[in-house]
Write a protein that holds these residues in place. Structure first.
Motif, PDB file in Angstrom:
ATOM      1  N   UNK A   1     -54.418  38.377   2.326  1.00  0.00           N
ATOM      2  CA  UNK A   1     -54.844  39.150   3.515  1.00  0.00           C
ATOM      3  C   UNK A   1     -55.509  38.215   4.535  1.00  0.00           C
TER       4      UNK A   1
ATOM      5  N   UNK B   1     -69.563  40.480   8.648  1.00  0.00           N
ATOM      6  CA  UNK B   1     -70.535  41.567   8.812  1.00  0.00           C
ATOM      7  C   UNK B   1     -70.162  42.408  10.027  1.00  0.00           C
ATOM      8  N   UNK B   2     -70.711  43.641  10.126  1.00  0.00           N
ATOM      9  CA  UNK B   2     -70.506  44.407  11.353  1.00  0.00           C
ATOM     10  C   UNK B   2     -70.995  43.565  12.534  1.00  0.00           C
TER      11      UNK B   2
ATOM     12  N   UNK C   1     -74.039  45.610   5.301  1.00  0.00           N
ATOM     13  CA  UNK C   1     -72.877  46.496   5.471  1.00  0.00           C
ATOM     14  C   UNK C   1     -71.576  45.728   5.586  1.00  0.00           C
TER      15      UNK C   1
ATOM     16  N   UNK D   1     -69.054  42.223   3.981  1.00  0.00           N
ATOM     17  CA  UNK D   1     -68.230  41.928   2.817  1.00  0.00           C
ATOM     18  C   UNK D   1     -68.389  40.470   2.392  1.00  0.00           C
TER      19      UNK D   1
ATOM     20  N   UNK E   1     -66.135  38.470   1.578  1.00  0.00           N
ATOM     21  CA  UNK E   1     -65.100  37.603   2.143  1.00  0.00           C
ATOM     22  C   UNK E   1     -64.312  38.338   3.218  1.00  0.00           C
ATOM     23  N   UNK E   2     -64.286  37.744   4.402  1.00  0.00           N
ATOM     24  CA  UNK E   2     -63.541  38.342   5.509  1.00  0.00           C
ATOM     25  C   UNK E   2     -62.083  37.959   5.475  1.00  0.00           C
TER      26      UNK E   2
ATOM     27  N   UNK F   1     -60.728  36.751  -2.809  1.00  0.00           N
ATOM     28  CA  UNK F   1     -61.642  36.761  -3.957  1.00  0.00           C
ATOM     29  C   UNK F   1     -61.340  35.596  -4.902  1.00  0.00           C
TER      30      UNK F   1
ATOM     31  N   UNK G   1     -68.072  41.153  -6.599  1.00  0.00           N
ATOM     32  CA  UNK G   1     -67.260  42.369  -6.437  1.00  0.00           C
ATOM     33  C   UNK G   1     -68.018  43.627  -6.875  1.00  0.00           C
TER      34      UNK G   1
ATOM     35  N   UNK H   1     -66.912  48.752   3.481  1.00  0.00           N
ATOM     36  CA  UNK H   1     -68.135  48.745   4.260  1.00  0.00           C
ATOM     37  C   UNK H   1     -67.823  48.932   5.737  1.00  0.00           C
ATOM     38  N   UNK H   2     -68.656  48.344   6.604  1.00  0.00           N
ATOM     39  CA  UNK H   2     -68.416  48.502   8.033  1.00  0.00           C
ATOM     40  C   UNK H   2     -67.946  47.222   8.704  1.00  0.00           C
ATOM     41  N   UNK H   3     -67.677  46.168   7.915  1.00  0.00           N
ATOM     42  CA  UNK H   3     -67.137  44.944   8.514  1.00  0.00           C
ATOM     43  C   UNK H   3     -65.739  45.239   9.048  1.00  0.00           C
ATOM     44  N   UNK H   4     -65.371  44.545  10.122  1.00  0.00           N
ATOM     45  CA  UNK H   4     -64.091  44.838  10.775  1.00  0.00           C
ATOM     46  C   UNK H   4     -62.908  44.413   9.926  1.00  0.00           C
ATOM     47  N   UNK H   5     -63.120  43.461   9.039  1.00  0.00           N
ATOM     48  CA  UNK H   5     -62.062  43.051   8.135  1.00  0.00           C
ATOM     49  C   UNK H   5     -62.670  42.598   6.822  1.00  0.00           C
ATOM     50  N   UNK H   6     -61.864  42.576   5.770  1.00  0.00           N
ATOM     51  CA  UNK H   6     -62.334  42.143   4.465  1.00  0.00           C
ATOM     52  C   UNK H   6     -61.135  41.704   3.650  1.00  0.00           C
ATOM     53  N   UNK H   7     -61.339  40.678   2.813  1.00  0.00           N
ATOM     54  CA  UNK H   7     -60.302  40.281   1.864  1.00  0.00           C
ATOM     55  C   UNK H   7     -60.799  40.449   0.445  1.00  0.00           C
ATOM     56  N   UNK H   8     -61.775  41.351   0.270  1.00  0.00           N
ATOM     57  CA  UNK H   8     -62.434  41.460  -1.028  1.00  0.00           C
ATOM     58  C   UNK H   8     -61.769  42.495  -1.921  1.00  0.00           C
TER      59      UNK H   8
ATOM     60  N   UNK I   1     -56.894  47.050  -1.340  1.00  0.00           N
ATOM     61  CA  UNK I   1     -57.178  47.845  -0.160  1.00  0.00           C
ATOM     62  C   UNK I   1     -57.158  49.334  -0.526  1.00  0.00           C
TER      63      UNK I   1
END
Lengths: 472, 472
Positions: free
Chosen positions: A159, A355-356, A421, A423, A425-426, A430, A438, B192-199, B202
């Protein structure tokens, strides 16, 4: 604590391996390799985690090749680790229980380009630069740009996103459909070429970001975009990172459709200057790029400049000539190597959080303070338009005390982002390196991930020891 | 063939129901209802499929309420059917094996609005109009607009889109995270509220479009967008649907960031004129809307007008005044009721498909010819910027021959779209009505969907008989 402690152990299946290796050899001939050099290359990545070699490597030429290899491994319960270009950072291609690496780099055919539908179909080993070279004459381009010239299959699997994501989205948005070899060797297509569909579970998005733990992506249908009529890039310096971040926050909140907006902190600029032979002012810096029509780019630039001024931005330099822009972005793309060159003998640990956007300044400032307090060398660079930033921590492998401080710092960074709020990893994924975060990030949702993993890969042979433990 | 044949049977569990009903009554008091009228209302939808009533309805006020109801149903193996506003079209809220409808309409709290992050958190029963009224003063809006004032939970569950999707995406893109009550009553947050995540996997996108078959969405974190500085709408008529479609195809291929672009065929215009008291020219018609800055809207309008002229577009009428635009779009939104009013006594069967944009003209033209040959009354309206269109087929319930021809026509339409690389539903969802097309569209991927369903809902209690059979 040692780095190896992050690597979840996976049971070896020596009997299975002994049975499957000759069969792979028979089936693939020279395209099955077991030499130490090739195995090392396939366990090796830009990751900071200790390498764990596979027992052999299949060089696949087609989806059928991949399916045949997977069927054999499935029959003998042997782990399979998909390999694209090896540019992932969190130990994704390590083989903690040994097994067979499936190298997709020779699956590099561009199957079809449909300019009329703004999409294309590629094999998983095609890299983003190869695709963009190929479609140059169509007036279209593929925007996702994680820096490295990664394979598109690998980018989907992790991703990936990168500098253009703030305008064009991430691989989650860019993939229309995938061909996937499932853990039992069956082959599925996750969608068609329609721009949208409500026909059932979104297997495309489930596979994007699954890091080869649910199946191997062998073909991708990707969205393409028109090359913008006008592009303008700029560089601007700020008195401190908070001001730079606040400029970003305001630009995003004002809805400026900025294409890229990258932060380099003062240490990262210093590294870039030295590595790329530039003479940028050694202050927190934003690199920005605007795409659109001539007039819309002009509007974006004016609005951005006025916000930037408000936060003390200075020495604005515009680069509208392609060669100037290329030089600027080349320096950005070399940030990883530049950072590493600050202390050449050391290992570099690259980590990212997201982060947001409203918490970006808080998170970056707190992280810089933490770096200072902990006494580390760690430049920061980030796709800050998404609230995403990277820290490259340099550590002396032979200095147990320093390694421990680094580990503790990375842990605090990840928990800080999650608390805000965000993650852990953006965009890096992982792999092995972020598994420990996680549970904190996902809570009971982690058990749902494990349940999906168990249902699609009950033998736990697809890239085991990554993302989620099957017994979680 | 009868319409009921499309409804996959689900085994009733009378013993389980007898045990669970008094417990629900005890727990929820007046908020558990079993009257015939209320059960009928909750089985009833705008769907053309025969209604199948639940045995009782829980009116939930909180995620805890939903979790309690689900835990009881789980314990007694009783089906649960989530209910938002009942505006879905493919039999999503029917109860083929009876069971308990969980009505979320009273979960209508807007939990938080974060203008600084362009997002908000809402309970699942909040409707899109309620949200947009609430945030009007922030300068932000929520763009997904499927016509009906649906609940946001229901829109996520069916992966809704609508008129604005061509610019702003669908619910797949608009949802940042969900709170979901899983089939065993556990509660998860998918992000969460981050705009993107690879954690990790999905889960957000897995739940979006799962139609309540994997869990009940109780809370949503949604992206918001800035209200555009300038909006311009227009209506334009074409000599035939092919010309209208080709205008759309070219506009999309040129990269005009059109906000909405809707097709009404000649019959639909006739229906709209009569229903909404308008006097539009009865010819294939496009309704378009552009969003942006003053100058960018001007550019878009000019480029679109020149393409439209090329394909014989005439009588261009611009509406920049909000009240004129509202009138135009109200007519579009009433298309369903307008179409139905063409032959008031008849049942209306609304179906949608979606194809790659390059095949749009082919598909619409072939469908119009098919309607003519089959001798049906069936206006066409569509979100054609996405390659998505709807056919509202009118059928006399008492005329077995007509019903059979309607069924066969809908079948041909769906297979035609799938053959063209498209999908059997762009936005209405699968529900009961489209299950028969899933195997043709997805092939072996359908078994993967069934596997996920089995793993997350092994008792098959979450909205059973929808999307995929558990034994597929």
């Amino acid at each position: 604590m040692s780095l190896a402690a992050l690597q979840v152990p996976v049971q070896r299946n020596d009997a299975g391996l002994a049975a499957v290796m000759p069969k792979l050899s028979e089936l693939f001939g020279d395209r099955f390799q077991t030499s130490q050099a090739i195995r090392e290359q396939h366990g090796h990545t830009t990751s900071w985690l200790p390498n764990q070699l596979p027992d052999g490597v299949v060089f696949a030429l087609s989806t059928d090749d991949v399916a045949s290899a997977v069927r054999l491994c499935h029959e003998h319960r042997v782990p399979i680790i998909p390999f694209g270009t090896g540019s992932s950072l969190e130990g994704h291609v390590n083989a903690p229980g040994g097994g067979i690496s499936v190298d997709l780099s020779q699956m590099n055919q561009i199957v079809a380009v449909h300019p009329e539908d703004l999409d294309c179909v590629v094999q998983a080993g095609v890299t983003r630069k190869q695709l963009n070279d190929y479609i140059r004459d169509t007036g279209l381009f593929f925007p996702i740009d994680p820096g490295a010239d990664a394979s598109l299959g690998g980018m989907a699997a992790t991703r990936a996103s990168g500098t253009n994501a703030v305008r064009y989205g991430t691989m989650k948005d860019a993939v229309l459909a995938l061909t996937v070899v499932m853990p039992d060797g069956s082959v599925i297509k996750t969608g068609g070429r329609a721009k949208k569909s409500s026909a059932g579970y979104d297997l495309t998005r489930l596979m994007v970001g699954s890091e080869g733990t649910l199946g191997i992506i062998t073909e991708l249908t990707l969205k393409l975009f028109g090359v913008p009529e006008a592009v303008s890039a700029a560089i601007c310096h700020y008195p401190d990172v908070a001001s730079a971040c606040n400029t970003v926050i305001n630009a995003i909140q004002c809805g400026i459709p900025v294409a890229r907006i990258e932060l380099l902190d003062e240490l990262q600029v210093k590294a870039v200057n030295s590595y790329s032979k530039l003479s940028l002012k050694e202050a927190p810096t934003l690199l920005v790029e605007f795409h659109g029509s001539e007039s819309s780019v002009k509007e974006q630039v004016e609005l951005f400049a006025s916000i930037s001024e408000e936060f003390g931005g200075s020495d604005f330099e515009w680069a509208t000539r392609p060669e100037d822009r290329t030089r600027l972005w080349a320096a950005r793309h070399d940030a990883y190597w530049a950072g590493q060159s600050l202390q050449p003998g050391k290992r570099s640990l690259s980590t990212d959080v997201c982060v947001p956007i409203s918490r970006l300044a808080d998170c970056v400032v707190a992280t810089q303070e933490d770096i200072k307090t902990t006494g580390l060398t760690a430049p920061i660079v980030g796709h800050v338009g998404d609230g995403n930033f990277h820290v490259l921590v340099l550590a002396d492998d032979t200095d147990a005390d320093e390694l421990e401080r680094v580990e503790a710092f990375i842990e605090r960074l990840n928990y800080r982002a999650i608390e805000m709020g965000g993650t852990c990893t953006g965009e890096h994924g992982v792999g092995q390196g972020k598994m420990k975060y996680m549970a904190r990030e996902h809570g009971p949702a982690l058990a749902v991930m494990a349940s999906i993993k168990r249902s699609l890969d009950p033998l736990n042979i697809m890239n085991p020891g990554k993302i989620v433990r099957i017994d979680e």
